[in-house]
Design a protein around this motif. Sequence first.
Motif, mmCIF file in Angstrom:
data_model
loop_
_atom_site.group_PDB
_atom_site.id
_atom_site.type_symbol
_atom_site.label_atom_id
_atom_site.label_comp_id
_atom_site.label_asym_id
_atom_site.label_seq_id
_atom_site.Cartn_x
_atom_site.Cartn_y
_atom_site.Cartn_z
ATOM 1 N N GLU A 353 1.096 -1.162 0.015
ATOM 2 C CA GLU A 353 0.072 0.377 -0.021
ATOM 3 C C GLU A 353 0.820 1.157 -0.068
ATOM 4 N N ASN A 354 0.804 1.567 -1.358
ATOM 5 C CA ASN A 354 2.113 3.172 -1.664
ATOM 6 C C ASN A 354 1.356 3.788 -2.656
ATOM 7 N N ASP A 355 2.225 4.645 -2.952
ATOM 8 C CA ASP A 355 1.595 5.691 -3.948
ATOM 9 C C ASP A 355 2.546 5.176 -4.966
ATOM 10 N N MET A 360 0.850 2.373 -10.569
ATOM 11 C CA MET A 360 0.477 1.031 -10.979
ATOM 12 C C MET A 360 -1.030 0.974 -11.825
ATOM 13 N N GLN A 361 -2.080 1.408 -10.673
ATOM 14 C CA GLN A 361 -3.366 1.135 -10.681
ATOM 15 C C GLN A 361 -3.728 1.761 -11.995
ATOM 16 N N VAL A 376 -8.604 2.686 -7.996
ATOM 17 C CA VAL A 376 -7.139 3.682 -8.347
ATOM 18 C C VAL A 376 -6.884 3.890 -6.643
ATOM 19 N N THR A 377 -6.621 2.866 -5.381
ATOM 20 C CA THR A 377 -6.896 3.498 -4.305
ATOM 21 C C THR A 377 -5.396 3.703 -3.405
ATOM 22 N N PHE A 412 4.807 0.645 -18.060
ATOM 23 C CA PHE A 412 5.247 1.237 -18.078
ATOM 24 C C PHE A 412 6.036 1.786 -19.455
ATOM 25 N N ASP A 413 5.534 0.612 -20.240
ATOM 26 C CA ASP A 413 6.546 1.332 -21.530
ATOM 27 C C ASP A 413 6.408 1.100 -22.602
#
Length: 420
Positions: A353-355, A360-361, A376-377, A412-413
Motif C-alpha cells: 500500500e503506497n503511491d 501502477m493502478q 485506484v486506491t 510503463f513502456d
Amino acid sequence: MKTKIISIALAVVTMLSAVALFSGCSDGEYPVEVANITIESQPKNIVVLDAPTADILIATGYDRYIVGRSDEVDQQSIAVAPSVGSYENPDTDKIINSGTNLVFAGQSINEDAKKKLQDKGIQVVTMSHGDTPKQVETNYVTIGKICGGTKTGAKKGEDTYNELLDKMNNYKQQVNNRNSGILDTVCYLYTENDRLKMMTSGTYGDMLLGYTGAVNAAVNISDNNVDVATLKIANPNFIFYADKATLDKIKGDTTLASLGAVKTGKILEVSLEEMSRPGNTALEALEKMVYFMYPDLKPKSATDTTKAQDATASKTDATTATQATTTASDSKSVADKYNLTITSDLSLKLEDENDTVKAMQLRLYNIGYIADKDNVTGYYGEVTAEAVKKFQKNNGLKETGTADNATLVLLFDSSAKKAK
C-alpha cells in the motif's frame, strides 16, 4: 415465562458472541515460538539491523513494517527508513523512540545494547546467516512466521523462497538453451584474514554459481583455502572476486595471474554482500554474472530484460521473449508521466500500500485492465492482482499477479499492449 425465555435467549447470544470472539483470537497464527522467544502477536513496527534479514523482509513484503534500520542495511527500496546507527552498536534510544517492539539483529550485536532493548520490553531476534541453501530457506520460513504467523507467514516465507529459486532457474535455463549441454567452469574468490579463499560446495554462494549454468571449480572441495595448484588444473573459464584486495592477491600470484580467465579479462568483481544477501540482491548478482559470461543473452533494453526474466524454460516462452526483443528498440518508458522512477529492484506485491501501487493502478486503468477508477486506491488487493494477471497474459509474461520488476518495466513502456 416470557421473561425467562428472553433471558435464556440473551444468554445464548452472549455465549455465542464470546465463542466467536475468542475463536477469532485463537486463529492458530500466534503466539509464535522462535528459539527461546515467544512472539505474542503480529509485529507492526520492526527495526532491522541485519542486511541479509532485510533482504528477506523485502522479498516477502514485510518490509512495510520497517521503521528503522542500521547503516549496513543499505538496500535502496528501504532507504527511507531512518538509520539507528551501526548493526553492532546501534543507538538504542533511537530504537526505543521508534515505537518498535521487535528488532532483527545479527549475531554480533553488542550485548549491553541488546539487554537495554529487552529491558524496555523490545524483543531482539538474533538471526544467523544462511550459509547453505537449506539454512536460507529456514530463515525465510522463520521470518515469515514472526511477521505473518505460524501458518500464513510460514507459507509466505516458503513460497517466496521457491519463487526466488524459480527466477534464478530462468537464468540457468537461458544459459542451458544457449550452450546446448556444454558447461563452462567458474570460481568465486575472496579474502578473509588476509588469506585468499574460494566459495566451496554446499554454500549459498555455490548455489548462485550453479544458477549461472556453469560448474563451480571448487565443487568437490571442502577446504575453502585457495589451492593454487588445483585452480591451475581446473583453469576456470570465468573468475568472480569479492573486492580490490582479492584482485590484488590474484594478480600478485604468478600462477593465478597466468590463468586463462585472468589473461583474457574474463574476471568480474561481485561483492560478498551481493553473494550473501538472499533476496533481490542475490538475484541481481546472478543476473550480473550471467550477462557478463554471456553478453549475447543480455537484452538490448529494459523491455527486453522484462521478457528475459519472466520467460520460462519452455521453447514457447523463449520464443515470446525473442519476439519482444525485436520491437523493444522502438519503445520508450512513460513512467515519468506517472511521476514514477522504475529502479532495478522495484517490485510490488499483494497487500502493498503506497503511491507506487497507485501509479501502477492508474496505468492499468488507463490501458483498460482496471475498469473502475474507484479501484485506484494505492492498496494492492485482489482486484489489482487480477488486473496484473490479465496484463501479463496479454503481454506474453508469466501470469503471477505479482508486479515484479519485469512486469512494471513493460507496463510503463509505450509498447505495452492494451486490454482487449
